[in-house]
Motif scaffolding. Structure first.
Motif, short mmCIF file in Angstrom:
data_model
loop_
_atom_site.label_atom_id
_atom_site.label_comp_id
_atom_site.label_asym_id
_atom_site.label_seq_id
_atom_site.Cartn_x
_atom_site.Cartn_y
_atom_site.Cartn_z
N GLN A 186 0.95 -1.21 0.06
CA GLN A 186 0.12 -0.13 0.07
C GLN A 186 0.88 1.10 -0.08
OE1 GLN A 186 -3.69 -0.35 0.03
NE2 GLN A 186 -2.80 1.32 -1.15
N ARG A 187 1.93 1.30 0.65
CA ARG A 187 2.89 2.35 0.64
C ARG A 187 3.19 2.90 -0.57
NH1 ARG A 187 5.57 3.31 6.09
NH2 ARG A 187 4.12 2.46 7.79
N VAL A 188 4.02 1.54 -1.23
CA VAL A 188 4.31 1.94 -2.56
C VAL A 188 3.40 2.29 -3.71
CG1 VAL A 188 6.36 0.41 -1.97
CG2 VAL A 188 4.60 -0.30 -3.36
N LEU A 189 2.37 1.80 -3.46
CA LEU A 189 1.20 2.30 -4.41
C LEU A 189 1.00 3.72 -4.27
CD1 LEU A 189 -1.65 -0.51 -4.69
CD2 LEU A 189 0.13 0.32 -6.64
N ILE A 190 1.06 4.04 -2.87
CA ILE A 190 0.53 5.43 -2.81
C ILE A 190 1.79 6.40 -3.21
CG2 ILE A 190 -0.01 7.51 -1.23
CD1 ILE A 190 -1.47 5.31 0.50
N ALA A 191 2.88 5.65 -3.01
CA ALA A 191 4.01 6.53 -3.47
C ALA A 191 4.10 6.66 -4.98
CB ALA A 191 5.45 5.85 -3.07
N ARG A 192 3.57 5.68 -5.85
CA ARG A 192 3.27 5.80 -7.29
C ARG A 192 2.36 7.02 -7.65
NH1 ARG A 192 0.92 1.17 -11.23
NH2 ARG A 192 -0.83 1.66 -9.94
N ALA A 193 1.40 7.22 -6.94
CA ALA A 193 0.26 8.11 -6.91
C ALA A 193 0.77 9.30 -6.71
CB ALA A 193 -0.84 7.77 -6.18
N LEU A 194 1.68 9.71 -5.93
CA LEU A 194 2.05 10.79 -5.32
C LEU A 194 3.30 11.22 -6.55
CD1 LEU A 194 2.96 10.19 -1.55
CD2 LEU A 194 1.25 11.59 -2.45
N ALA A 195 3.86 10.32 -7.06
CA ALA A 195 5.19 10.57 -7.98
C ALA A 195 4.35 11.19 -9.22
CB ALA A 195 5.76 9.28 -8.14
N GLN A 196 3.19 10.92 -9.62
CA GLN A 196 2.42 11.50 -10.63
C GLN A 196 2.33 12.90 -10.37
OE1 GLN A 196 -0.91 9.26 -12.59
NE2 GLN A 196 -1.52 11.01 -13.25
N ASP A 197 2.24 13.40 -9.12
CA ASP A 197 2.06 14.83 -9.11
C ASP A 197 0.60 15.39 -9.72
OD1 ASP A 197 2.60 17.22 -7.78
OD2 ASP A 197 3.74 17.97 -9.52
N ALA A 198 -0.44 14.60 -9.43
CA ALA A 198 -1.60 15.09 -9.93
C ALA A 198 -2.32 16.03 -9.08
CB ALA A 198 -2.50 13.79 -10.06
N ASP A 199 -3.43 16.64 -9.52
CA ASP A 199 -4.45 17.60 -9.04
C ASP A 199 -5.77 16.80 -8.19
OD1 ASP A 199 -2.71 19.80 -9.36
OD2 ASP A 199 -3.45 19.85 -11.30
N LEU A 200 -6.08 15.71 -8.80
CA LEU A 200 -7.15 15.00 -8.34
C LEU A 200 -6.55 13.36 -7.95
CD1 LEU A 200 -10.20 14.55 -7.69
CD2 LEU A 200 -10.43 14.05 -10.30
N LEU A 201 -6.70 13.02 -6.77
CA LEU A 201 -6.22 11.73 -6.55
C LEU A 201 -7.58 10.95 -5.93
CD1 LEU A 201 -3.91 13.90 -5.15
CD2 LEU A 201 -2.80 11.86 -4.77
N LEU A 202 -7.64 9.78 -6.71
CA LEU A 202 -8.50 8.80 -6.48
C LEU A 202 -8.12 7.57 -5.79
CD1 LEU A 202 -10.24 9.12 -10.02
CD2 LEU A 202 -11.08 10.51 -7.94
#
Ligand code: ADP
Ligand code: MG
Length: 250
Positions: A161-177
């Motif tokens: 779960q930590r690395v999946l969230i890290a992947r989401a953070l790395a995208q630097d998006a404005d809307l996180l689902l």
């Protein structure tokens, strides 16, 4: 030719518009008239944190997939930051449920997190040092930098779960689902996720979290949207059906 994941089709987000505006949405997995989401309307203000609450099968993941363009919209419209779906696609990141990932795929944690950068790279381009730095920074924020070189098949549930969230953070998006990021994780991962969500929101980003634990997390959200059988329901009705009894993930 225009490729969907290069920047040629990108339009800038409208910062005054809601992060997500959905009208009369119907989504189906088959050609029959069986809808996983029915006449669904929602408006999510930019910069807010929203809990998406509902029992298994309510349509939470379906909603996220539709917003990412992974499922065809049979009726209605979806706007992200005031633009038609797909116009600013790399401003949106979808974190799937852990169970949706093939954890035996032979890549390292760092390679997985770097996938969050691919939306910016286009075809045939490789990540550069700045991408690697951002991926490592994201892992650090999730207290998972020590896992960078590990194969993803060797991770525990909380580490996944930590690395999946890290992947989401790395995208630097404005809307996180984020699809059920707190299911079956240890207390320290919960704490890390909560801190990161707080930080992401303080950066002006918009977060929508599908969760089974709203009763324990209520203070973290600005609003809750209740779903049941593919429809939005009022909180009283939703709360009755969103308890842990329906969660098969713990
Ligand atoms: P939730 O995320 O709230 O548990 P889902 O969005 O996964 O709910 O499911 C909503 C509905 O769509 C359910 O009736 C489910 O059976 C159906 N569904 C989900 N995924 C698929 C699929 N890949 N093919 C067909 N039906 C699906
Ligand atoms: Mg789901």
């Amino acid at each position: 030719m225009i490729f969907p994941y290069c920047q040629h089709r990108h339009s800038s987000p409208d910062r005054q518009a809601p992060a997500l505006k959905i009208r009369s949405l119907r989504v189906s997995y088959s050609s029959e008239d069986k809808f996983a989401l029915k006449d669904f309307d929602i408006s999510i203000p930019a910069g807010s944190a929203t809990a998406l609450v509902g029992p298994n099968g309510a349509g939470k993941s379906t909603l996220f997939k539709a917003v990412c363009g992974l499922l065809p919209v049979r009726n209605g419209s979806i706007e992200v930051f005031g633009r038609a779906l797909g116009a600013c696609h790399h401003r949106v990141v979808y974190l799937p449920q852990r169970s949706a990932i093939d954890w035996f795929f032979p890549i390292s944690v760092l390679e997985l997190v770097l996938m969050g950068r691919y939306v910016y790279l286009g075809w045939f381009k490789r990540p550069v040092k700045a991408d690697v730095d951002l991926a490592r920074q994201s892992l650090k924020e999730m207290n998972a930098l020590d896992l960078a070189g590990r194969q993803i098949s060797k991770l525990s549930g909380g580490q996944q779960q930590r690395v999946l969230i890290a992947r989401a953070l790395a995208q630097d998006a404005d809307l996180l689902l984020l699809d059920e990021p707190l299911n079956a994780v240890d207390a320290s991962t919960r704490e890390t996720v909560a801190n990161v969500l707080h930080k992401v929101k303080s950066q002006g980003k918009t977060v929508i979290v599908a969760t089974h634990y709203y009763d324990q997390e209520e203070g973290r959200y600005d609003q809750a949207v209740y779903l049941k059988d593919g429809k939005k329901v009022d909180p009283e009705q939703g709360e009755d059906d969103s308890g842990h009894k329906d969660c098969d993930c713990r």
